[in-house]
Design a protein around this motif. Structure first.
Motif, mmCIF file in Angstrom:
data_model
loop_
_atom_site.group_PDB
_atom_site.id
_atom_site.type_symbol
_atom_site.label_atom_id
_atom_site.label_comp_id
_atom_site.label_asym_id
_atom_site.label_seq_id
_atom_site.Cartn_x
_atom_site.Cartn_y
_atom_site.Cartn_z
ATOM 1 N N TYR A 131 0.876 0.680 6.677
ATOM 2 C CA TYR A 131 1.724 1.815 7.037
ATOM 3 C C TYR A 131 0.845 2.942 7.562
ATOM 4 O O TYR A 131 -0.370 2.980 7.324
ATOM 5 C CB TYR A 131 2.534 2.298 5.826
ATOM 6 C CG TYR A 131 1.712 2.709 4.630
ATOM 7 C CD1 TYR A 131 1.326 4.036 4.420
ATOM 8 C CD2 TYR A 131 1.293 1.750 3.688
ATOM 9 C CE1 TYR A 131 0.569 4.396 3.317
ATOM 10 C CE2 TYR A 131 0.537 2.117 2.586
ATOM 11 C CZ TYR A 131 0.167 3.442 2.403
ATOM 12 O OH TYR A 131 -0.582 3.800 1.319
ATOM 13 N N VAL A 188 6.017 3.484 -0.497
ATOM 14 C CA VAL A 188 6.380 2.167 0.013
ATOM 15 C C VAL A 188 6.912 1.329 -1.133
ATOM 16 O O VAL A 188 6.316 1.275 -2.223
ATOM 17 C CB VAL A 188 5.174 1.470 0.664
ATOM 18 C CG1 VAL A 188 5.558 0.055 1.111
ATOM 19 C CG2 VAL A 188 4.667 2.278 1.850
ATOM 20 N N VAL A 202 5.805 0.726 8.737
ATOM 21 C CA VAL A 202 5.655 -0.191 7.603
ATOM 22 C C VAL A 202 5.804 -1.631 8.112
ATOM 23 O O VAL A 202 6.765 -1.956 8.809
ATOM 24 C CB VAL A 202 6.694 0.115 6.514
ATOM 25 C CG1 VAL A 202 6.569 -0.880 5.363
ATOM 26 C CG2 VAL A 202 6.533 1.550 6.010
#
Length: 719
Positions: free
Chosen positions: A106, A68, A95
């Motif tokens: 997430y 991420v 996300v």
């Protein structure tokens, strides 16, 4: 685990000369590069914006590592906030950023593009000797150690940002966003729950209750209050959308399954309605009904009806009423819909502004002749047809989100040479800015990539077909040795290949493979056959297509004949490759026209439309009542590659992961047995535990290398 790229380098170094089909041409063409290099660019997914402020987040696939990333205005510097360092095939999805901008959540694991699940068995393409789970994590936006919130999927942050709801076992659960307590079941009801959405004040949750042949919209208020069902019926209700004041919900209604058997061969309308209902009483009424015509059918491109309850009492939706996928809005009190985006193009990836006053969308239109094979961003007010271009030019821009302050639009953008990356532009347009360019590897071959050229040609029935031609010597089309060529056939089939890096993971990888083949001296043609998107409803839903006659194969054959007409192409050395539905069409090409297509690579293709008890025909479960099943089954068999084995002579390479949840692995097992019985040469690259849309970077690189090596051997000048 050692780096995949390092472990492959010795093999690649030994194979470079062997992979070039014409060494004299290769010396004149762009500098060769490896499959690992051209497939090494990061790929962004799940782009999202916080409900307030200027914060965005996304997931990056970087040579198998999924992490991420976040960025924040005004600097917009990309930062990685997780540290997953293995090519282990565990997806990152859902996300999201909390309303206060403090948390990013997430889900990790699973196969979110599958056609069916394998129960509790989650994909494990790395063949690790431990069970995989889909799990939900929260990590501070500023960075830190991710906190495991729960085993589950499809998380959604509550508007107040203090809790997360998620799916487990088909029911809704809730957990604190900071992980301070374990998850608890929130809703239990018959069937399975999907598409939850919070009311504007966060106090209630609307959801879809799927019950097989019908579905309801329900509203959860509290544990001690019964669920409110909105105008329950025998229909399929979906896509609940709250009004800004929370007093009503708009939703899409379609007929439930059942009734007399409809034709399995002929096209038919798929009508739909927009309803609104009172959220306290459940009383509903129909707001709008589509015409019962083919063009009036519910859209099947990204987001379907794309229903949004906007500001000013307008409800926006997508429809194909004029044969193109366009945005409309209608007054919440009813009346005639207003066309917002007139023109000869399609709209997709629709997102509303935070204030509900305008929509941002991607469309394949613009001033350039080849913009039909691109995507550009536009914004349009919800109450009038005044679209404004945000990103004109030679790029491809899509999947926009608007920041919570309404000032910035983030999106995924690419060019012919630069792969897809997050980008930003002001909400009024201007010069876009690219984020995270430093994540592109230093040895990525941007300067050696060819710019594909849009081309058109006619199928034998007169249909105009679009494609993109990759040729490293487009200016030298006369004289010199003729070269081998390859037709690339996309899957889906609701897809459109573009004149640049694609915005979908699978097709970003196949675009890279097309570039790899072009660098090795092949002339490559990506064909956008009928059944694909981008060229209107009639092109997307042609007669006698798929199991009803495979009319789309006419376009694939025309692509091969177009290549054969080019002066630089050796007509005896035309190959074909494709994946999924493209694998089906590759196999059909090799079976029907081995004289035109000398060899092919079939990645996880469909080979028999009559398998699965007729479900592929749309027949559903067997019943006594007569229909045209027998006639349809005969047509489906004749539309399938398995029916062409008698005339199949060209060699084929099968590539398939045996945990494929989109196309059953047996499709390849069965066709291989048939070809073996006839003595047709075939080779296999089987990937244990891999799924349909390969999760591992090493699966993609090895598939590309094996494909190129196979085509080289089979399309060599002295074969």
């Amino acid at each position: 685990m050692p780096s995949v790229r390092r472990s492959l380098l010795p093999v690649i170094a030994l194979a470079l000369c062997a992979l070039a089909p014409d060494s004299a041409f290769a010396r004149q063409s762009a500098e060769p590069f490896t499959a690992a290099q051209v497939l090494s660019a990061p790929f962004p997914t799940m782009l999202t914006a916080a409900p307030t402020g200027q914060r965005i987040a996304w997931a990056f696939f970087e040579r198998g590592q999924r992490n991420v990333y976040v960025a924040e205005g005004p600097e917009w510097t990309a930062r990685r906030i997780t540290s997953y360092n293995a090519d282990d095939g565990q997806e990152l999805t859902s996300v999201q950023i909390s309303a206060d901008g403090e948390w990013v959540i997430y889900a990790r694991g699973g196969d979110h593009g599958s056609n069916w699940s394998e129960g509790a068995l989650q994909p494990n393409p790395a063949s690790l000797p431990v069970p995989m789970r889909v799990e939900i994590f929260a990590v501070p936006f500023r960075g830190g150690t991710p906190k495991l919130l729960a085993a589950g999927d499809d998380p959604l942050i509550a508007p107040h940002g203090d809790r997360v709801i998620y799916s487990s076992g088909g029911q809704l659960w809730t957990v604190p966003i900071d992980g301070s307590a374990p998850g608890e079941r929130l809703v239990f009801t018959k069937g399975s729950i999907s598409s939850p959405v919070f009311s504007p004040d966060g106090s209630r949750i609307a959801f879809v209750s799927n019950r097989g042949d019908h579905s309801f919209i329900g509203i959860y208020t509290a544990q001690d209050k019964p669920i409110t069902w909105l105008a329950p019926s025998t229909s399929r209700d979906q896509m609940p959308r709250w009004s800004p004041d929370g007093s009503r919900i708009a939703f899409v209604r379609r007929p439930g399954s059942g009734g007399a058997p409809a034709s399995l061969i002929e096209r038919r309308a798929n009508p739909w309605q927009i309803w609104t209902a009172d959220t306290r009483t459940g009383t509903g009424r129909m707001l709008w009904q589509s015409p019962e015509t083919l063009w009036g059918s519910i859209p099947t491109s990204n987001g379907g009806a794309n229903l949004h309850w906007m500001a000013g009492g307008r409800i926006a939706f997508l429809a194909t009423l004029d044969g193109r996928a366009h945005l409309y809005s209608i007054a919440e009190s009813g009346g005639q819909p207003m066309l917002l985006t007139p023109g000869d193009f399609m709209c997709e990836y629709i997102t509303p502004s935070p204030d509900g006053r305008y929509l941002v969308y991607a469309a394949n239109t613009g001033p350039l002749e080849d913009d039909i094979d691109r995507r550009h961003l536009y914004r349009v007010p919800v109450d009038r047809a005044e679209p404004v271009a945000l990103t004109p030019g030679r790029g491809i821009e899509t999947q926009a989100v608007v920041t919570g302050d309404g000032e910035t639009i983030a999106f995924i953008g690419s060019t012919a040479a630069r792969p897809a990356l997050p980008m930003i532009v002001t909400a009024t347009g201007g010069s876009p800015r690219t984020l995270a360019e430093d994540r592109i590897p230093a040895d990525f071959p941007s300067s050696h990539l060819v710019t594909p050229r849009s081309v058109t040609f006619r199928a034998s029935d007169g249909l105009l077909v679009h494609g993109q031609l990759f040729d490293t010597a487009q200016a030298n089309t006369t004289g010199g040795a003729r070269r081998p060529a390859v037709v690339f056939v996309h899957g889906g089939p609701p897809r459109q290949m573009l004149v640049g890096w694609h915005y979908m993971f699978y097709y970003s990888n196949t675009y890279a493979i097309n570039q790899y083949l072009a660098s090795r001296g092949y002339v490559v043609l990506a064909v956008n056959y009928r059944l694909g998107i981008g060229y209107g409803w009639d092109f997307h839903h042609p007669p006698a297509a798929g199991a009803a006659g495979a009319s789309e194969y006419l376009d694939v054959k025309a692509a091969g004949e177009y290549l054969a007409s080019l002066p630089q192409v050796d007509t005896a050395r035309i190959g074909i490759y494709g994946g999924s539905y493209g694998g089906f069409l590759t196999a059909l090409a090799l079976g029907r026209d081995s004289k035109l297509f000398a060899a092919g690579v079939d990645l996880h293709g469909v080979h028999n439309f009559t398998s699965d008890g007729g479900r592929r025909l749309g027949a559903g479960e067997w019943r006594y009542e007569e229909g045209d099943f027998e006639e349809a089954a005969k047509v489906a068999w004749n539309s399938s590659p398995v029916s062409t084995v008698a005339t199949w002579t060209s060699p084929v390479l099968f590539i398939h992961g045996d945990d494929d949840r989109n196309v059953r692995f047996h499709e390849t097992v069965d066709l291989a047995r048939r070809l073996a019985a006839k003595g047709v040469a075939y080779e296999e690259f089987v990937i244990p535990d891999e799924i349909h849309d390969f999760l591992l970077y090493r699966s993609w690189t090895t598939a590309a290398e094996r494909s190129a090596e196979f085509l080289q051997r089979k399309l060599a000048r002295d074969r």
